[in-house]
Design a protein around this motif. Sequence first.
Motif, mmCIF file in Angstrom:
data_model
loop_
_atom_site.group_PDB
_atom_site.id
_atom_site.type_symbol
_atom_site.label_atom_id
_atom_site.label_comp_id
_atom_site.label_asym_id
_atom_site.label_seq_id
_atom_site.Cartn_x
_atom_site.Cartn_y
_atom_site.Cartn_z
ATOM 1 N N UNK A 388 -8.719 -36.523 37.029
ATOM 2 C CA UNK A 388 -9.613 -36.259 35.893
ATOM 3 C C UNK A 388 -9.291 -37.183 34.716
ATOM 4 N N UNK A 389 -8.012 -37.529 34.569
ATOM 5 C CA UNK A 389 -7.586 -38.269 33.385
ATOM 6 C C UNK A 389 -7.868 -39.768 33.474
ATOM 7 N N UNK A 390 -7.940 -40.301 34.698
ATOM 8 C CA UNK A 390 -8.057 -41.759 34.827
ATOM 9 C C UNK A 390 -9.335 -42.233 35.505
ATOM 10 N N UNK A 391 -10.013 -41.389 36.259
ATOM 11 C CA UNK A 391 -11.193 -41.833 36.983
ATOM 12 C C UNK A 391 -12.345 -42.114 36.020
ATOM 13 N N UNK A 392 -13.096 -43.145 36.321
ATOM 14 C CA UNK A 392 -14.174 -43.589 35.435
ATOM 15 C C UNK A 392 -15.308 -42.565 35.345
ATOM 16 N N UNK A 393 -15.498 -41.752 36.371
ATOM 17 C CA UNK A 393 -16.607 -40.802 36.359
ATOM 18 C C UNK A 393 -16.441 -39.724 35.283
ATOM 19 N N UNK A 394 -15.212 -39.592 34.743
ATOM 20 C CA UNK A 394 -14.964 -38.561 33.710
ATOM 21 C C UNK A 394 -14.725 -39.186 32.330
ATOM 22 N N UNK A 399 -10.726 -35.871 25.552
ATOM 23 C CA UNK A 399 -9.409 -35.687 26.161
ATOM 24 C C UNK A 399 -8.470 -34.826 25.318
ATOM 25 N N UNK A 400 -8.860 -34.479 24.105
ATOM 26 C CA UNK A 400 -7.965 -33.727 23.220
ATOM 27 C C UNK A 400 -7.762 -32.299 23.685
ATOM 28 N N UNK A 401 -6.515 -31.834 23.618
ATOM 29 C CA UNK A 401 -6.209 -30.461 24.042
ATOM 30 C C UNK A 401 -6.852 -29.446 23.098
ATOM 31 N N UNK A 402 -7.148 -29.855 21.857
ATOM 32 C CA UNK A 402 -7.791 -28.939 20.919
ATOM 33 C C UNK A 402 -9.185 -28.528 21.397
ATOM 34 N N UNK A 403 -9.749 -29.316 22.316
ATOM 35 C CA UNK A 403 -11.056 -28.958 22.875
ATOM 36 C C UNK A 403 -11.019 -27.606 23.579
ATOM 37 N N UNK A 404 -9.838 -27.188 23.996
ATOM 38 C CA UNK A 404 -9.708 -25.877 24.638
ATOM 39 C C UNK A 404 -10.110 -24.750 23.700
ATOM 40 N N UNK A 405 -9.970 -24.980 22.407
ATOM 41 C CA UNK A 405 -10.271 -23.948 21.416
ATOM 42 C C UNK A 405 -11.712 -24.002 20.931
ATOM 43 N N UNK A 413 -17.381 -23.646 31.781
ATOM 44 C CA UNK A 413 -16.119 -24.357 32.021
ATOM 45 C C UNK A 413 -16.099 -25.603 31.144
ATOM 46 N N UNK A 414 -15.067 -25.728 30.344
ATOM 47 C CA UNK A 414 -14.958 -26.870 29.430
ATOM 48 C C UNK A 414 -14.647 -28.142 30.226
ATOM 49 N N UNK A 415 -15.362 -29.204 29.948
ATOM 50 C CA UNK A 415 -15.138 -30.481 30.615
ATOM 51 C C UNK A 415 -14.235 -31.332 29.723
ATOM 52 N N UNK A 416 -12.972 -31.301 30.036
ATOM 53 C CA UNK A 416 -11.958 -32.013 29.254
ATOM 54 C C UNK A 416 -11.228 -32.970 30.179
ATOM 55 N N UNK A 417 -10.962 -34.171 29.702
ATOM 56 C CA UNK A 417 -10.369 -35.205 30.553
ATOM 57 C C UNK A 417 -8.853 -35.018 30.675
ATOM 58 N N UNK A 447 -20.162 -32.068 41.990
ATOM 59 C CA UNK A 447 -20.739 -31.418 40.813
ATOM 60 C C UNK A 447 -19.867 -31.590 39.568
ATOM 61 N N UNK A 448 -18.886 -32.480 39.679
ATOM 62 C CA UNK A 448 -18.038 -32.838 38.532
ATOM 63 C C UNK A 448 -17.373 -31.614 37.889
ATOM 64 N N UNK A 449 -16.943 -30.688 38.744
ATOM 65 C CA UNK A 449 -16.113 -29.586 38.241
ATOM 66 C C UNK A 449 -14.770 -30.195 37.829
ATOM 67 N N UNK A 450 -14.230 -29.845 36.663
ATOM 68 C CA UNK A 450 -12.978 -30.478 36.216
ATOM 69 C C UNK A 450 -11.774 -30.005 37.028
ATOM 70 N N UNK A 451 -11.794 -30.357 38.306
ATOM 71 C CA UNK A 451 -10.777 -29.897 39.246
ATOM 72 C C UNK A 451 -10.211 -31.093 39.987
#
Length: 1373
Positions: A388-394, A399-405, A413-417, A447-451
Amino acid sequence: MSKNILLLSSLLLLNVQYVQSASKGVSASLKAKWSMTPFLLETSEFIAEDGNEKFWDFVDTVKELTVYKNGESVRSYYNLVIKKAGQFLTVLQVNLLKFALSLRSYSPAVHASQQIGSDESPPEACLAFVSVHGQHGCSTKDLKKLLKAAAGRPKPYLYKNEHRYPGLNKTDVPVVILYAEIGTKKFGSFHKVLAEKAAEGKLIYVLRHFVAEPRPLKMLLSGYGVELAIKSTEYKAVDDTQVKGTVNTDVDDIDEVQGFLFGKLKNSHPDLQEQLGELRKHLLESTNDMAPLKVWELQDLSFQAAARIMSVPTFDALKLMRDLSQNFPSKASILDTIRGEAKILEGLHNLGIKDENLGKLLRLPMNPVEENYALDIRHPAITWINDIETDSMYRSWPSGVQELLRATFPGVIRQIRRNFFNLVLLLDPVQEESIELVKLAELFYKHKIPLRIGFVFVVNTDDEVDGTTDAGVAFFRLLNYIADEYDLSQALMSMVSMYNKVEIGEALSVDTVSAYLKKKFPKASAARILGEDSEYDDKRKAGAVFYKKSGLGPLPLALFNGVPLNAEEMDPDELETVILQRIMDTTNFFQRAVYMLTEGTDVVDHLMDQANMVPRINPLILSTDRTYLDLTASPVVDDWEDTTMYSYLDSKDKTAVIAKRMKYFTKNDEDGINGVTVWIVGDFEKASGRRLLLNALKHLRASAGVRVGVIDNPSGGAPSEDSTVLYRAVWAALLTQKNKAAVEFVQKILKEETVQLLQQGTKMKNLLVKGMDADAFEKKFNTMEVDFILSQQLFCRDVLKLHTGQRAVVSNGRVSGQDSTEFNVEDFHLLEKITLSTTAEKVKARIKQMGSKGKQYVCEHLSFSVWTHCLYVLHFAPREDEVFYDVVAIVDPVTRDAQKMSPLLIVLSQVVNVKLQVFMNCRAKLSDMPLKSFYRFVLESDVSFLANETVSAGPVAHFLELPESPLLTLNMITPESWMVEAVRSPYDLDNIHLQEVLSVVTAEYELEHLLLEGHCFDLSTGQPPRGLQFTLGMSQDPLMQDTIVMANLGYFQLKANPGAWILKLREGRSEDIYQILASEDGEKNREDVLNIFSVASGHLYERFLRIMMLSVLQHTKTPVKFWFLKNYLSPSFKESIPYMAEAYGFQYELVQYKWPRWLHQQTEKQRIIWGYKILFLDVLFPLAVDKIIFVDADQIVRADLKELRDLNLEGAPYGYTPFCDSRKEMEGYRFWKTGYWASHLGNRRYHISALYVVDLKKFRKIAAGDRLRGQYQALSQDPNSLSNLDQDLPNNMIHQVAIKSLPQEWLWCETWCDNASKTTAKTIDLCNNPKTKEPKLSAAVRIVPEWVEYDNKIKQLLRDVQEQKDNDRRDEL
């Protein structure tokens, strides 16, 4: 009769002359700020909590009850109110009502209505009135006229829980608010009319309590504690001004002294009045001695107290516990006389607890805690399809962890890199079940689930097998080819394509793989990819090795963030839902951890660092089907050398002997507490037994909380010296060597190469390691018999049910790891985690709290009972055939908790029917007095009445039987939301010395404010809006209080009282607040005012404070406003300060701020005051104050402080004066020049906190207060840090919150500054001298010539004030 004779004999034996004298003691009371509210109104509020209809039914029942008020006594009327309430309440509720009335719990609600009514500006001479849309009427005749024009006026605001009459729910009718006292005639006439109209739907009828003529008497409150703490007298800080003696005989009316009811005795024996008085005086004074105890006397005080409590009948035990704990400093020496009664050790080493008592005695959870243990997924065997962190499709995702809040709709489901969610599938490619799992993985990916999805393929690892004969190997090699030549996503698509070619019910074949290879990659060489010399066989064995080491069950398997899914969850029809739910659950986990994560944090590493991470999943260890040894017996004999005797013992006694005689390997030689005890059972002459023990010792070296014992279970027949060489060497080391040497030696002899040397004839003495005591070892080894080994063999056979030579691991009494399973080091690690997570960790923590290093027990349900044997238990049976509360209390009888708990339990047992158990959780080996204060908890079970049948004002804390020698300080221990102040006492409550007091020291306190606390957060960011400002007021005065929001948790507090308040947010954005204030403050600050802040506690420091104020005023022409911390000022100071302000022409204001409950609390009064000097500067003063100067109370000013206020601080928020260096003989006391302070400060100087100037605008702007509180919270957890809190903290934070160093002449102190520099001093501080410890008063007279003149002026002013008061009082008479 016999008791009377005994008492009379005692009186006659006294044979002393009775002398009339007033008893000495201390009494403290706490009044509400508002007048006493009627019991009837409070009762109605109690009933209202059961429902609105019940409230109105009660009101109809008592609508004119007050007619009985004048004709009957107060007690009779109170009983009538209770009787009327009893028509609507159960017996239990009536008891709770009485308790609520004694606490005055509903008085604030009644007074809130009273205050709202007063704000309405009620018509004059109205006993009750109605408010109809803002207009008032005094009679029912006015009502018709008011209702006619009501529609044209706005409706009133109605509060939550208003008493609204149950009528038709119409909204288009007028609202009539009745302000009246329930039970009065006036209320009855209004109520009749309004109830009828409300029932018809013509109006909305709301009732608010209003007493037209409140009683002037303020009621006394309860539910708080009063402490008399014993003060240190290292530096004398007592004023020598004498307080006029005031005789107060209230304490003499206290009936019970040490169990004697003197009121009854005097009534029964009027002829013995004098003797009874003398006996009472003797009993009061008999405990006044406070001889210091020796260390050995202190050690068992807690146990002695418990034994003394247990020695009396049950119904007296709680009273005795209250007496012992609340008067402990003087009772401690008496306990020595009952030492013989205290059978301390009985129970400490005895496990004879009856089974039926176990559940009653303790409530510690002992069932295994179900946790989701996880495997480390950072393993090279895992092939990750995506990242999730390096692939171009995402790449478009944040990428900020604050996005969780960030707020989202539920279920989104939050889409965070970031790789927050990781799914690993362990598959055998040939299995049919693998097909649906691969297809599901592809669905998640598409389906680009952040998994992040990874695979572990478990295929045939035989080197002779290749892809031309094995479908699994062919599948694996083809995927490696695609991944290497193309990419991993293509590999995933290829897997799905191959599985699509497999018919339902069939398995993947070599032909299917080969066909796909030829069709999709026609140019590729099938032989080179699938054949014997394939280049794509890398890591084929890694998957199988990972799977085997994991200890997991049958394939296929899935790990979500390392946690294995169970068989039900692996159902393909359920798996998608399961994974999505796991994603939501894990999102919550990361949201809670978001402040521990930084942008650079590897979230997978964070997951793998959690406590549930284990190296393998061992079903034997994780199983809930567990077998335990019974270790509850106490062995009659513990001689395991006598094998015959041992053989006759039953299993419990056999186990007890083993436990008693066991010796342990530990990590170090300290006698610490080990949460996990492991016994290794095996034949150590066999390689398997040696490996087991060796792995246990390897684990021991990596774990501080484990100890390891060994039990031999030799193969074959009876053990002999020749067949037990290794084991006897192990035991000889255990018995003679220190831990480290013993462990190293045993590890050496367990190795196979060492065993071979022994078999070849090497002597044991030649294998010893460095650090061993060779002589002691050889002597023990050469003389050791084998009988004890035979006893161990019998234990293995009869108790553990093992065959000879069979292995086992026993952990805290749990038998596991028998011969069928190999226990490696990772298994021991897992075993420790599981054992600690059940009960051992809790028990270990509890033992640590008790300060006991008691006996180590090894049974898991025994470790549940370890600490119970430090307990004496009181049982109170409930009354039969009644509802009862099951109450369990655990307390050390000589702690603050006992001081509070014992009176609470007494009152509780009086209020409701209780089944009560009290556990005396004693601490051993005390080295200091566990309690250094006298304590009273003010609480009563019912309203009390005086002898004339009138209600008493309320409960008071009385301290009798006090020693006269120690210096005491009085503290009020109140609920967190109460702010109290002393309002009346001529005595120095900070320095109470009963030897210098004629009678009773009385102290009257008042509940000045109820605290309004809150936390404020910006919804858009989730962060506290630092600098945001609130105002609080009433309709008549909208701006009574203001405050600023802290960055610490977004916390704010405002001071209020029962009533309707208006909370407002100041307009403007937070970053503009200071500009807004500047424009507002311009009008206020045109008059140049010098703001001086100071704190004082005790009459001596208040005397210094007045002199400091006078010295400030004498040296400036600028108007001065003094700000004093209100919390600790005496009533006499607060009473005199207005006269001083009038005489010398200054302004003053008393400020206070409640110590927030989330901020680490200080317990000593002096340290609390120090905290107030530095921790709350941003919130203590009104926001209009720009600059303030703190001046210590014991300081004399010789210059104009305007000069200091106007000094340029060069951007710093505050300026302090550094400590002087010029008095060389004090060099050894300058702690800041060495150690921590020298390295921390560097080239900076250590500053003194006796004088400092604060730029509050700058201070608030840079959030200096938040920074200081944050650092304080971190450092104050260590009781040894911040020893001088008010100056250590700013000096510690000097790198984060800059200090402007003031010129040295601004503070001169004789202790640190030489005499030559005194001539230029602008202020002189009377700081303590650690070398001479000279009292403050003598130092002041000697050092400061003008001090006596100032002192005399103040004394004359106070005399004039007192004379004026006396004259006014005479004129009134």
